[in-house]
Design a protein around this motif. Structure first.
Motif, PDB file in Angstrom:
ATOM      1  N   ILE A  37       0.836  -1.201   0.000  1.00 47.19           N
ATOM      2  CA  ILE A  37       0.000   0.000   0.000  1.00 47.19           C
ATOM      3  C   ILE A  37       0.871   1.250   0.000  1.00 47.19           C
ATOM      4  O   ILE A  37       1.841   1.347   0.755  1.00 47.19           O
ATOM      5  CB  ILE A  37      -0.950   0.002   1.215  1.00 47.19           C
ATOM      6  CG1 ILE A  37      -1.917  -1.187   1.135  1.00 47.19           C
ATOM      7  CG2 ILE A  37      -1.720   1.318   1.302  1.00 47.19           C
ATOM      8  CD1 ILE A  37      -2.801  -1.336   2.355  1.00 47.19           C
ATOM      9  N   CYS A  38       0.502   2.207  -0.842  1.00 47.68           N
ATOM     10  CA  CYS A  38       1.180   3.499  -0.903  1.00 47.68           C
ATOM     11  C   CYS A  38       0.136   4.605  -0.713  1.00 47.68           C
ATOM     12  O   CYS A  38      -1.016   4.335  -0.382  1.00 47.68           O
ATOM     13  CB  CYS A  38       1.898   3.672  -2.240  1.00 47.68           C
ATOM     14  SG  CYS A  38       3.195   2.450  -2.543  1.00 47.68           S
ATOM     15  N   GLU A  39       0.539   5.841  -0.939  1.00 44.02           N
ATOM     16  CA  GLU A  39      -0.394   6.961  -0.776  1.00 44.02           C
ATOM     17  C   GLU A  39      -1.586   6.820  -1.719  1.00 44.02           C
ATOM     18  O   GLU A  39      -2.728   7.080  -1.340  1.00 44.02           O
ATOM     19  CB  GLU A  39       0.314   8.289  -1.037  1.00 44.02           C
ATOM     20  CG  GLU A  39      -0.594   9.509  -0.878  1.00 44.02           C
ATOM     21  CD  GLU A  39       0.111  10.811  -1.207  1.00 44.02           C
ATOM     22  OE1 GLU A  39      -0.548  11.869  -1.096  1.00 44.02           O
ATOM     23  OE2 GLU A  39       1.305  10.780  -1.583  1.00 44.02           O
ATOM     24  N   ILE A  62     -10.696   8.082  -3.505  1.00 45.07           N
ATOM     25  CA  ILE A  62     -10.811   9.040  -2.399  1.00 45.07           C
ATOM     26  C   ILE A  62      -9.452   9.459  -1.843  1.00 45.07           C
ATOM     27  O   ILE A  62      -9.388  10.331  -0.974  1.00 45.07           O
ATOM     28  CB  ILE A  62     -11.689   8.480  -1.265  1.00 45.07           C
ATOM     29  CG1 ILE A  62     -11.105   7.183  -0.719  1.00 45.07           C
ATOM     30  CG2 ILE A  62     -13.122   8.295  -1.752  1.00 45.07           C
ATOM     31  CD1 ILE A  62     -11.831   6.664   0.521  1.00 45.07           C
ATOM     32  N   SER A  63      -8.370   8.863  -2.360  1.00 44.50           N
ATOM     33  CA  SER A  63      -7.039   9.269  -1.901  1.00 44.50           C
ATOM     34  C   SER A  63      -6.583  10.558  -2.560  1.00 44.50           C
ATOM     35  O   SER A  63      -5.565  11.133  -2.163  1.00 44.50           O
ATOM     36  CB  SER A  63      -6.014   8.154  -2.163  1.00 44.50           C
ATOM     37  OG  SER A  63      -5.726   8.028  -3.549  1.00 44.50           O
ATOM     38  N   GLY A 112      -3.281   4.384  -5.207  1.00 43.49           N
ATOM     39  CA  GLY A 112      -3.308   3.028  -5.751  1.00 43.49           C
ATOM     40  C   GLY A 112      -4.299   2.115  -5.068  1.00 43.49           C
ATOM     41  O   GLY A 112      -4.538   1.000  -5.524  1.00 43.49           O
ATOM     42  N   GLY A 113      -4.871   2.574  -3.950  1.00 44.97           N
ATOM     43  CA  GLY A 113      -5.886   1.779  -3.271  1.00 44.97           C
ATOM     44  C   GLY A 113      -5.312   0.797  -2.257  1.00 44.97           C
ATOM     45  O   GLY A 113      -4.100   0.703  -2.055  1.00 44.97           O
ATOM     46  N   ARG A 114      -6.215   0.049  -1.620  1.00 43.46           N
ATOM     47  CA  ARG A 114      -5.813  -0.879  -0.562  1.00 43.46           C
ATOM     48  C   ARG A 114      -5.172  -2.164  -1.090  1.00 43.46           C
ATOM     49  O   ARG A 114      -4.503  -2.872  -0.346  1.00 43.46           O
ATOM     50  CB  ARG A 114      -7.027  -1.215   0.316  1.00 43.46           C
ATOM     51  CG  ARG A 114      -7.425  -0.087   1.258  1.00 43.46           C
ATOM     52  CD  ARG A 114      -8.581  -0.453   2.151  1.00 43.46           C
ATOM     53  NE  ARG A 114      -9.869  -0.342   1.481  1.00 43.46           N
ATOM     54  CZ  ARG A 114     -10.605  -1.369   1.067  1.00 43.46           C
ATOM     55  NH1 ARG A 114     -10.174  -2.604   1.244  1.00 43.46           N
ATOM     56  NH2 ARG A 114     -11.773  -1.173   0.480  1.00 43.46           N
ATOM     57  N   HIS A 115      -5.414  -2.491  -2.349  1.00 47.80           N
ATOM     58  CA  HIS A 115      -4.771  -3.658  -2.964  1.00 47.80           C
ATOM     59  C   HIS A 115      -4.272  -3.266  -4.358  1.00 47.80           C
ATOM     60  O   HIS A 115      -4.835  -3.682  -5.367  1.00 47.80           O
ATOM     61  CB  HIS A 115      -5.755  -4.833  -3.048  1.00 47.80           C
ATOM     62  CG  HIS A 115      -6.092  -5.415  -1.722  1.00 47.80           C
ATOM     63  ND1 HIS A 115      -7.318  -5.227  -1.108  1.00 47.80           N
ATOM     64  CD2 HIS A 115      -5.352  -6.175  -0.864  1.00 47.80           C
ATOM     65  CE1 HIS A 115      -7.320  -5.840   0.061  1.00 47.80           C
ATOM     66  NE2 HIS A 115      -6.145  -6.416   0.238  1.00 47.80           N
ATOM     67  N   PRO A 116      -3.198  -2.487  -4.399  1.00 47.55           N
ATOM     68  CA  PRO A 116      -2.674  -2.060  -5.709  1.00 47.55           C
ATOM     69  C   PRO A 116      -2.263  -3.267  -6.553  1.00 47.55           C
ATOM     70  O   PRO A 116      -1.906  -4.321  -6.020  1.00 47.55           O
ATOM     71  CB  PRO A 116      -1.448  -1.216  -5.346  1.00 47.55           C
ATOM     72  CG  PRO A 116      -1.604  -0.880  -3.890  1.00 47.55           C
ATOM     73  CD  PRO A 116      -2.365  -2.005  -3.286  1.00 47.55           C
ATOM     74  N   LEU A 117      -2.297  -3.095  -7.859  1.00 46.96           N
ATOM     75  CA  LEU A 117      -1.843  -4.179  -8.724  1.00 46.96           C
ATOM     76  C   LEU A 117      -0.378  -4.479  -8.421  1.00 46.96           C
ATOM     77  O   LEU A 117       0.418  -3.572  -8.186  1.00 46.96           O
ATOM     78  CB  LEU A 117      -1.993  -3.793 -10.197  1.00 46.96           C
ATOM     79  CG  LEU A 117      -3.408  -3.662 -10.738  1.00 46.96           C
ATOM     80  CD1 LEU A 117      -3.365  -3.379 -12.240  1.00 46.96           C
ATOM     81  CD2 LEU A 117      -4.237  -4.901 -10.463  1.00 46.96           C
ATOM     82  N   PRO A 118      -0.017  -5.756  -8.427  1.00 45.75           N
ATOM     83  CA  PRO A 118       1.375  -6.100  -8.138  1.00 45.75           C
ATOM     84  C   PRO A 118       2.306  -5.610  -9.234  1.00 45.75           C
ATOM     85  O   PRO A 118       1.908  -5.473 -10.395  1.00 45.75           O
ATOM     86  CB  PRO A 118       1.358  -7.627  -8.081  1.00 45.75           C
ATOM     87  CG  PRO A 118       0.210  -8.024  -8.961  1.00 45.75           C
ATOM     88  CD  PRO A 118      -0.821  -6.948  -8.752  1.00 45.75           C
TER      89      PRO A 118
END
Length: 281
Positions: free
Chosen positions: A59-61, A266-267, A63-69
């Protein structure tokens, strides 16, 4: 061939050399439960792929809670699992197909088409008295060369650019109360992307937990135009995947995933938010 296969189909092909069975069980909020369940019992020969360690990036700022790997890291996971370009992959979970569909989508995104989701899940496999094992198979690493299908995914910028435009439909895959903004148990902001309609992903299954047929899926989405670009999202990009699969089974061929989904949307300060039944058809 459809992407959903029966447990009997899997049983009949259990020991075919070009098949890799991937156990994708994962419980959100309890990240060790899936692997522990795998270690206790799984379909013989199955490998374990972890939603957060293998099928997502950290997780980063944004990309969401499950960013693409990261593609290179994901390819390493596939190689360690014995999945090559010629491998037939069968994914299963015990979460209604949500986690297995994530692997299905990721492999399709990398240009791998021979990937399937086992209907009903592991509990149904056990209930049928089909074989299970606690043994971990020795895996011979495989070579997987990715061929990313970039047209299958959209970014937050693309979603913003296409809000309320003709020929594009946003589909929110979360439960209706979360879509309407009445409750939000996970993310800091409630609501949905303006203009989105709601199609709860779990409605792609029957009361007994089995997947609906392609014809039944088509009925679920009968109000949508097959000429439109369909952008599917959820909270973090995971449960949107079974809706992408259902739309694909129903014959829609312009289906894209907003991988970051609501938690990415929403980020970004200033992105518009809608609540209530707005956008419902």
């Amino acid at each position: 061939m459809n992407a959903i296969v029966s447990k009997n189909w899997v049983l009949a092909r259990l020991y075919e050399p070009d098949i890799v069975i991937a156990d994708c069980r994962f419980l959100l909020g309890k990240p060790d439960v899936g692997r522990e369940a795998y270690l206790e019992a799984h379909i013989p020969g199955a490998v374990y792929l972890d939603l957060e360690k293998d099928l997502s990036a950290p997780i980063c700022e944004h990309g969401g809670r499950h960013p693409l790997p990261d593609i290179d890291k994901f390819v390493q996971s596939l190689s360690k699992a014995g999945i090559g370009n010629d491998t037939r992959v069968v994914a299963y979970d015990d979460q209604g197909g949500a986690m297995a569909s994530r692997l299905w989508w990721l492999l399709r995104y990398l240009g791998h088409s021979t990937v399937y989701v086992m209907d009903e899940g592991f509990s149904a496999w056990q209930k049928a008295s089909f074989p299970v094992s606690a043994e971990q198979k020795v895996i011979v690493p495989a070579s997987f060369v990715p061929h990313p299908q970039v047209e299958l995914v959209v970014s937050v910028e693309e979603v913003k650019a296409k809000l309320h435009t003709a020929g594009t439909m946003l589909i929110d895959s979360r439960e209706a109360p979360r879509y309407r903004g009445e409750v939000e148990p996970i993310d800091p902001v409630a609501g949905h992307i303006p203009g989105a309609i709601n199609r709860f992903w779990s409605e792609g299954r029957r009361a007994d937990g089995s997947w609906k047929s392609p014809e039944e899926q088509a009925e679920r989405f009968a109000d949508l135009s097959r000429d439109d670009e369909l952008i599917v999202y959820c909270g973090s990009g995971v449960t949107a995947c079974p809706n992408v699969l259902a739309l694909t089974e129903a014959g829609f061929d312009k289906v894209k995933l907003y991988a970051g989904s609501w938690s990415d949307w929403i980020s970004y300060e200033g992105n518009p938010v809608a609540t209530g039944e707005e956008g419902k058809q």
